[in-house]
Motif scaffolding. Structure first.
Motif, PDB file in Angstrom:
ATOM      1  N   ARG A   9       3.181   8.161  -9.632  1.00 30.71           N
ATOM      2  CA  ARG A   9       2.016   9.054  -9.830  1.00 30.71           C
ATOM      3  C   ARG A   9       1.547   8.879 -11.474  1.00 30.71           C
ATOM      4  O   ARG A   9       0.220   8.937 -11.487  1.00 30.71           O
ATOM      5  N   PHE A  10       2.098   8.472 -12.264  1.00 36.41           N
ATOM      6  CA  PHE A  10       1.836   8.280 -13.491  1.00 36.41           C
ATOM      7  C   PHE A  10       0.921   6.917 -13.462  1.00 36.41           C
ATOM      8  O   PHE A  10      -0.145   6.803 -13.905  1.00 36.41           O
ATOM      9  N   ALA A  11       1.400   5.726 -13.071  1.00 38.99           N
ATOM     10  CA  ALA A  11       0.801   4.455 -12.931  1.00 38.99           C
ATOM     11  C   ALA A  11      -0.679   4.603 -12.247  1.00 38.99           C
ATOM     12  O   ALA A  11      -1.474   3.980 -12.681  1.00 38.99           O
ATOM     13  N   GLU A  12      -0.478   5.327 -11.133  1.00 36.74           N
ATOM     14  CA  GLU A  12      -2.013   5.428 -10.281  1.00 36.74           C
ATOM     15  C   GLU A  12      -3.002   6.198 -10.829  1.00 36.74           C
ATOM     16  O   GLU A  12      -4.274   6.137 -10.558  1.00 36.74           O
ATOM     17  N   ARG A  13      -2.612   7.025 -11.968  1.00 35.22           N
ATOM     18  CA  ARG A  13      -3.851   7.599 -12.542  1.00 35.22           C
ATOM     19  C   ARG A  13      -4.645   6.529 -13.366  1.00 35.22           C
ATOM     20  O   ARG A  13      -5.972   6.960 -13.659  1.00 35.22           O
ATOM     21  N   TRP A  14      -4.038   5.366 -13.822  1.00 37.19           N
ATOM     22  CA  TRP A  14      -5.128   4.530 -14.407  1.00 37.19           C
ATOM     23  C   TRP A  14      -5.379   3.251 -13.482  1.00 37.19           C
ATOM     24  O   TRP A  14      -5.924   2.499 -13.795  1.00 37.19           O
ATOM     25  N   ARG A  15      -5.236   3.537 -12.312  1.00 36.98           N
ATOM     26  CA  ARG A  15      -5.778   2.289 -11.605  1.00 36.98           C
ATOM     27  C   ARG A  15      -7.046   2.134 -11.513  1.00 36.98           C
ATOM     28  O   ARG A  15      -8.012   2.994 -11.552  1.00 36.98           O
ATOM     29  N   GLY A  16      -7.731   0.547 -11.966  1.00 37.65           N
ATOM     30  CA  GLY A  16      -9.109   0.270 -11.837  1.00 37.65           C
ATOM     31  C   GLY A  16      -9.578   0.604 -13.223  1.00 37.65           C
ATOM     32  O   GLY A  16     -10.847   0.079 -13.610  1.00 37.65           O
ATOM     33  N   ILE A  17      -8.782   0.984 -14.332  1.00 37.46           N
ATOM     34  CA  ILE A  17      -9.402   1.227 -15.473  1.00 37.46           C
ATOM     35  C   ILE A  17      -9.266  -0.056 -16.597  1.00 37.46           C
ATOM     36  O   ILE A  17      -7.931  -0.630 -16.692  1.00 37.46           O
ATOM     37  N   ALA A  18     -10.259  -1.052 -16.488  1.00 35.61           N
ATOM     38  CA  ALA A  18     -10.019  -2.217 -17.131  1.00 35.61           C
ATOM     39  C   ALA A  18      -9.462  -2.184 -18.422  1.00 35.61           C
ATOM     40  O   ALA A  18      -9.714  -1.362 -19.326  1.00 35.61           O
ATOM     41  N   GLY A  19      -8.407  -3.248 -18.665  1.00 34.62           N
ATOM     42  CA  GLY A  19      -7.637  -3.223 -19.906  1.00 34.62           C
ATOM     43  C   GLY A  19      -6.492  -2.415 -20.086  1.00 34.62           C
ATOM     44  O   GLY A  19      -5.823  -2.684 -20.892  1.00 34.62           O
ATOM     45  N   HIS A  20      -6.206  -1.440 -19.234  1.00 32.95           N
ATOM     46  CA  HIS A  20      -5.204  -0.692 -19.086  1.00 32.95           C
ATOM     47  C   HIS A  20      -4.005  -1.353 -18.738  1.00 32.95           C
ATOM     48  O   HIS A  20      -4.032  -2.150 -17.694  1.00 32.95           O
ATOM     49  N   PRO A  21      -2.772  -1.051 -19.391  1.00 36.17           N
ATOM     50  CA  PRO A  21      -1.521  -1.502 -18.772  1.00 36.17           C
ATOM     51  C   PRO A  21      -1.160  -1.282 -17.276  1.00 36.17           C
ATOM     52  O   PRO A  21      -0.613  -2.174 -16.728  1.00 36.17           O
ATOM     53  N   TYR A  22      -1.790  -0.220 -16.721  1.00 39.86           N
ATOM     54  CA  TYR A  22      -1.597   0.119 -15.066  1.00 39.86           C
ATOM     55  C   TYR A  22      -3.016  -0.056 -14.672  1.00 39.86           C
ATOM     56  O   TYR A  22      -3.130   0.651 -13.686  1.00 39.86           O
ATOM     57  N   GLU A  23      -3.734  -0.759 -15.022  1.00 37.67           N
ATOM     58  CA  GLU A  23      -5.030  -1.127 -14.296  1.00 37.67           C
ATOM     59  C   GLU A  23      -4.861  -1.387 -12.723  1.00 37.67           C
ATOM     60  O   GLU A  23      -5.555  -0.956 -12.015  1.00 37.67           O
ATOM     61  N   GLN A  24      -3.659  -2.104 -12.653  1.00 38.45           N
ATOM     62  CA  GLN A  24      -3.429  -2.475 -11.206  1.00 38.45           C
ATOM     63  C   GLN A  24      -2.690  -1.203 -10.396  1.00 38.45           C
ATOM     64  O   GLN A  24      -2.141  -1.565  -9.383  1.00 38.45           O
ATOM     65  N   GLY A  25      -2.622  -0.214 -11.177  1.00 32.27           N
ATOM     66  CA  GLY A  25      -1.861   0.844 -10.449  1.00 32.27           C
ATOM     67  C   GLY A  25      -0.431   0.682 -10.411  1.00 32.27           C
ATOM     68  O   GLY A  25       0.167   0.302 -11.143  1.00 32.27           O
ATOM     69  N   PHE A  26       0.394   1.146  -9.168  1.00 31.36           N
ATOM     70  CA  PHE A  26       1.580   0.849  -9.209  1.00 31.36           C
ATOM     71  C   PHE A  26       1.903  -0.446  -8.184  1.00 31.36           C
ATOM     72  O   PHE A  26       3.209  -0.606  -7.501  1.00 31.36           O
ATOM     73  N   ASP A  27       0.998  -1.345  -8.140  1.00 31.26           N
ATOM     74  CA  ASP A  27       1.318  -2.446  -7.449  1.00 31.26           C
ATOM     75  C   ASP A  27       2.449  -3.414  -8.110  1.00 31.26           C
ATOM     76  O   ASP A  27       2.563  -3.367  -9.302  1.00 31.26           O
ATOM     77  N   LEU A  28       3.290  -3.937  -7.603  1.00 28.40           N
ATOM     78  CA  LEU A  28       4.249  -4.568  -8.024  1.00 28.40           C
ATOM     79  C   LEU A  28       3.768  -5.950  -8.923  1.00 28.40           C
ATOM     80  O   LEU A  28       3.077  -6.685  -8.527  1.00 28.40           O
ATOM     81  N   THR A  29       4.131  -5.720 -10.209  1.00 32.21           N
ATOM     82  CA  THR A  29       3.523  -6.723 -11.117  1.00 32.21           C
ATOM     83  C   THR A  29       4.776  -7.380 -12.303  1.00 32.21           C
ATOM     84  O   THR A  29       5.743  -6.705 -12.699  1.00 32.21           O
ATOM     85  N   LEU A  30       4.741  -8.789 -12.376  1.00 33.45           N
ATOM     86  CA  LEU A  30       5.500  -9.227 -13.261  1.00 33.45           C
ATOM     87  C   LEU A  30       5.053  -9.407 -14.511  1.00 33.45           C
ATOM     88  O   LEU A  30       3.877  -9.967 -14.430  1.00 33.45           O
ATOM     89  N   TRP A  31       5.612  -9.378 -15.730  1.00 31.50           N
ATOM     90  CA  TRP A  31       5.170  -9.229 -16.889  1.00 31.50           C
ATOM     91  C   TRP A  31       5.851 -10.275 -17.905  1.00 31.50           C
ATOM     92  O   TRP A  31       6.737  -9.881 -18.636  1.00 31.50           O
ATOM     93  N   PRO A  32       5.654 -11.553 -17.486  1.00 29.35           N
ATOM     94  CA  PRO A  32       6.345 -12.709 -18.373  1.00 29.35           C
ATOM     95  C   PRO A  32       6.013 -12.437 -19.826  1.00 29.35           C
ATOM     96  O   PRO A  32       6.967 -12.598 -21.001  1.00 29.35           O
ATOM     97  N   SER A  33       4.868 -11.972 -20.178  1.00 22.65           N
ATOM     98  CA  SER A  33       4.820 -11.693 -21.702  1.00 22.65           C
ATOM     99  C   SER A  33       5.621 -10.660 -22.371  1.00 22.65           C
ATOM    100  O   SER A  33       5.441 -10.620 -23.563  1.00 22.65           O
TER     101      SER A  33
END
Length: 252
Positions: free
Chosen positions: A34-58
């Motif tokens: 619910r939290f992550a999907e609020r930011w889907r599509g907002i460029a540059g936001h850590p949750y730009e990808q919404g709640f799609d599974l994402t690995l963050w090596p950084s």
């Protein structure tokens, strides 16, 4: 990594993986989604990808920047043992936890059989390092088998999150578990938790010498129902499994 956390039973969160998929009733109203999907599509936001599974090596090296010991909840916004997280990446997460050993890491999963298999392969018959705590989420009777999977891991630092607790748990055996956390669901579609269900777990904790932490009743917001059970707070914590080298430095 959040330098502080609103979660009552930890100090901070570390998310080298974000996003997940649903595997049970406990996922139906996922707060992280619910939290992550609020930011889907907002460029540059850590949750730009919404709640799609994402690995963050950084983010892998983030715990090393914290010199004061903390309790760190690993992947509060995902599940490290999701089937699509490559073993090589899980290896990197464990490499960091093993090396940066002045923190306590709380690893919580719903994919208990995958965690068990990974740990057996990584550690063999040796014990998992004591500063890496291993937990499973159990929301109802149907998923009580996750407790058995957890008990098959060679560790004294086993914990269970009964949150959101959605049904009674009959004949529950908590021997070999260090800590139990219980909480009701929160959010706009929160399902109510009954007091009798909580009493069942609390009584099992007392019988089996398990630290009992009651987090919340839940409701529209996490704090809606407060966190008193029988008129008092229950803040049990398994101090006996905290490594002696860091116990005096933790902020909890």
């Amino acid at each position: 990594m959040a330098q502080s956390s609103d979660i009552e039973w930890t100090d901070a969160t570390w998310n080298p993986v974000t996003g997940c998929t649903k595997i049970g009733r406990g996922c139906d109203n996922c707060y992280a989604e619910r939290f992550a999907e609020r930011w889907r599509g907002i460029a540059g936001h850590p949750y730009e990808q919404g709640f799609d599974l994402t690995l963050w090596p950084s983010r892998l090296m983030q715990p090393e920047a914290w010199k004061k010991p903390r309790m760190i909840f690993v992947n509060s916004m995902s599940d490290l043992f999701h089937k699509e997280v490559e073993r090589a990446f899980i290896d990197q997460v464990f490499d960091v936890m093993e090396r940066v050993d002045w923190h306590v890491y709380q690893v919580l999963t719903k994919r208990s059989s995958l965690m068990r298999a990974y740990l057996h392969k990584r550690y063999g018959s040796s014990a998992v390092p004591s500063h890496i705590w291993l937990g499973v989420s159990v929301e109802d009777e149907q998923h009580k088998g996750r407790i058995d999977h957890l008990k098959q891991v060679n560790s004294d630092a086993r914990f269970i999150s009964f949150e959101p607790l959605l049904s009674p748990l009959h004949a529950i055996d908590l021997r070999g578990i260090a800590w139990a956390i219980v909480g009701g669901e929160s959010g706009p579609r929160a399902r109510p938790m009954q007091e009798a269900w909580v009493h069942q777990i609390r009584d099992a904790c007392e019988r089996d010498s398990v630290a009992f932490f009651f987090k919340q009743w839940g409701g529209a917001r996490p704090k809606s129902g407060g966190r008193l059970l029988d008129g008092e707070e229950w803040n049990g914590f398994p101090w006996q499994i905290v490594p002696k080298s860091i116990i005096e430095q933790l902020s909890l």
